[in-house]
Design an enzyme around this catalytic site. Structure first.
Site, PDB file in Angstrom:
ATOM      1  N   GLU A  41     -11.341   3.279   5.378  1.00  0.00           N
ATOM      2  CA  GLU A  41     -10.307   4.164   5.934  1.00  0.00           C
ATOM      3  C   GLU A  41     -11.027   5.214   6.781  1.00  0.00           C
ATOM      4  OE1 GLU A  41      -8.176   6.496   3.023  1.00  0.00           O
ATOM      5  OE2 GLU A  41      -6.602   7.070   4.447  1.00  0.00           O
TER       6      GLU A  41
ATOM      7  N   ASP B 146       1.686   3.917   2.896  1.00  0.00           N
ATOM      8  CA  ASP B 146       0.683   4.775   2.255  1.00  0.00           C
ATOM      9  C   ASP B 146       1.320   5.940   1.494  1.00  0.00           C
ATOM     10  OD1 ASP B 146      -1.882   5.349   1.502  1.00  0.00           O
ATOM     11  OD2 ASP B 146      -2.598   5.989   3.455  1.00  0.00           O
ATOM     12  N   ASP B 147       1.629   7.034   2.191  1.00  0.00           N
ATOM     13  CA  ASP B 147       2.242   8.227   1.570  1.00  0.00           C
ATOM     14  C   ASP B 147       3.377   8.672   2.489  1.00  0.00           C
ATOM     15  OD1 ASP B 147       0.136   8.927  -0.651  1.00  0.00           O
ATOM     16  OD2 ASP B 147      -1.025   8.529   1.171  1.00  0.00           O
TER      17      ASP B 147
ATOM     18  N   HIS C   3       1.423   4.878  -2.385  1.00  0.00           N
ATOM     19  CA  HIS C   3       1.106   5.759  -3.516  1.00  0.00           C
ATOM     20  C   HIS C   3       2.418   6.399  -3.940  1.00  0.00           C
ATOM     21  CE1 HIS C   3      -3.281   5.575  -2.602  1.00  0.00           C
ATOM     22  NE2 HIS C   3      -2.806   5.340  -1.393  1.00  0.00           N
TER      23      HIS C   3
ATOM     24  N   HIS D 265       0.861  -1.190   0.000  1.00  0.00           N
ATOM     25  CA  HIS D 265       0.000   0.000   0.000  1.00  0.00           C
ATOM     26  C   HIS D 265       0.893   1.235   0.000  1.00  0.00           C
ATOM     27  CE1 HIS D 265      -3.909   2.019   1.640  1.00  0.00           C
ATOM     28  NE2 HIS D 265      -3.158   2.912   1.007  1.00  0.00           N
TER      29      HIS D 265
END
Ligand code: HPA
Ligand code: ZN
Length: 340
Positions: free
Chosen positions: A201, A279-280, A20, A18
């Site tokens: 989420e 994630d980020d 980005h 996961h």
């Protein structure tokens, strides 16, 4: 002195499921690309950029995230971004990545779909050559936009079936349920793309069920709120549907009040196929191992929990069964060495 389990985290082979790629854009690279591409940013320094990373919810973050990626213009920019991420995680034991990209956030700004895919893929190829990291690419549809626009992205993706493995769903969750994208996901599945989606989420457990039923997803991104529904948990356990959780992201977007409230340990104990991801990472203050270590500390994870998370990262990946077995063997070798 480093906690002994954190030392194991540092060396354990793991997959990131996961991530980005646009969320790996570090402030220093943002400024350098803004200069290179003559893009105006409302920030004068890396320090100012980092000060803007105070979020109260997902939408606060998304506003800054879409602004930040405006510096990505040329194929080389996407290559550099991707390679920099792989270089970083190669030092964290990551041997396989399945990364998201948001083409609509680029085509909306006049950047060609092929520029984005060519740049990311050449970065992935260079990362494979340099660090031996294998990868799969997941194209996300932006759920705040109409389904018609997702169809346009899908039609571009069909020319890159050799390079785009899966389709996902991201951006603003509340008010944009998975069912809004039922038709485009059905078409994507017919075209041979594997379906995944962000669900639960900020949105309710019902969105996770919808992602399973309407979109037929093979993996749920985040999925935190699924834990609100015992029947849904039982189903996810029975099906061994992987969940790609992101603890530091949840903390920074105020999905949880503290890391102690992360559902990772509850999910592990329930028998869910839970994984830990970043994630980020540029926006949320940590790459994959920072996430492992943060939950290790906050939730009191033991060595077995941490090894299970690493095993789950490969078990929940889209590698073939043979590839998965070889990655799991590498984990066994690593833990044997560590325990000696
Ligand atoms: N959630 C939804 N959309 C996103 C995220 C996220 O965590 N990161 C980038 N786009
Ligand atoms: Zn995400």
């Amino acid at each position: 002195m480093n906690n002994p389990i954190d030392q194991l985290v540092d060396v354990l082979p793991k997959a990131e499921l996961h991530l980005h790629i646009e969320g790996t854009l570090e402030p220093e690279m943002m400024l350098a690309l803004a200069r290179r591409n003559k893009v105006e940013l409302p920030y004068a320094s890396a320090e100012e950029i980092r000060k803007a990373y105070e979020f109260d919810c997902l939408q606060d973050f998304l506003d800054v995230y879409y602004l930040g990626m405006s510096v990505l213009i040329n194929e080389q920019d996407f290559h550099d971004l991707t390679f920099a991420y792989l270089e970083k995680v190669s030092a964290q034991g990551v041997t396989h990545v399945e990364i998201f990209f948001d083409p609509q956030a680029h085509t909306e700004r006049g950047i060609a779909f092929d520029t984005v895919v060519d740049g990311i893929c050449s970065g992935l190829e260079a990362g494979h050559r340099e660090f031996g990291i294998t990868s799969k690419l997941i194209m996300c549809f932006l759920r705040h936009l109409p389904e018609e626009q997702a169809f346009e992205a899908l039609s571009c993706a069909c020319k890159h079936k050799d390079r785009i493995f899966a389709v996902g769903l991201d951006s603003s969750e509340n008010g944009h349920p998975p069912s809004k994208f039922s038709r485009v996901f059905a078409q994507a599945r017919r075209e041979g793309f594997v379906p995944v989606a962000h669900a639960g989420e900020e949105g309710p457990a019902a969105y996770v069920a919808e992602a399973l039923d309407d979109l037929r997803v093979e993996r749920v991104d985040h999925g935190n709120r699924a834990l609100d529904d015992p029947d849904l948990v039982a189903r996810l356990v029975r099906q061994q549907t992987p969940l790609t959780m992101c603890p530091l992201s949840n903390l920074r977007l105020k999905g949880i009040p503290s890391l102690e409230a992360s559902p990772v340990k509850t999910a592990l104990d329930a028998g869910l196929l839970v994984t830990v991801n970043s994630d980020d990472p540029s926006y949320f203050g940590g790459y994959i191992n920072d996430n492992y270590k943060a939950v290790r500390k906050a939730l009191g994870l033991d060595e077995n929990d941490v090894v299970t998370l690493a095993r789950n990262s490969f078990a929940g990946s889209f590698l073939s069964d043979r590839e998965k077995q070889s990655k799991l063997d590498e984990i066994d070798e690593c833990t044997d060495r560590f325990r000696q």
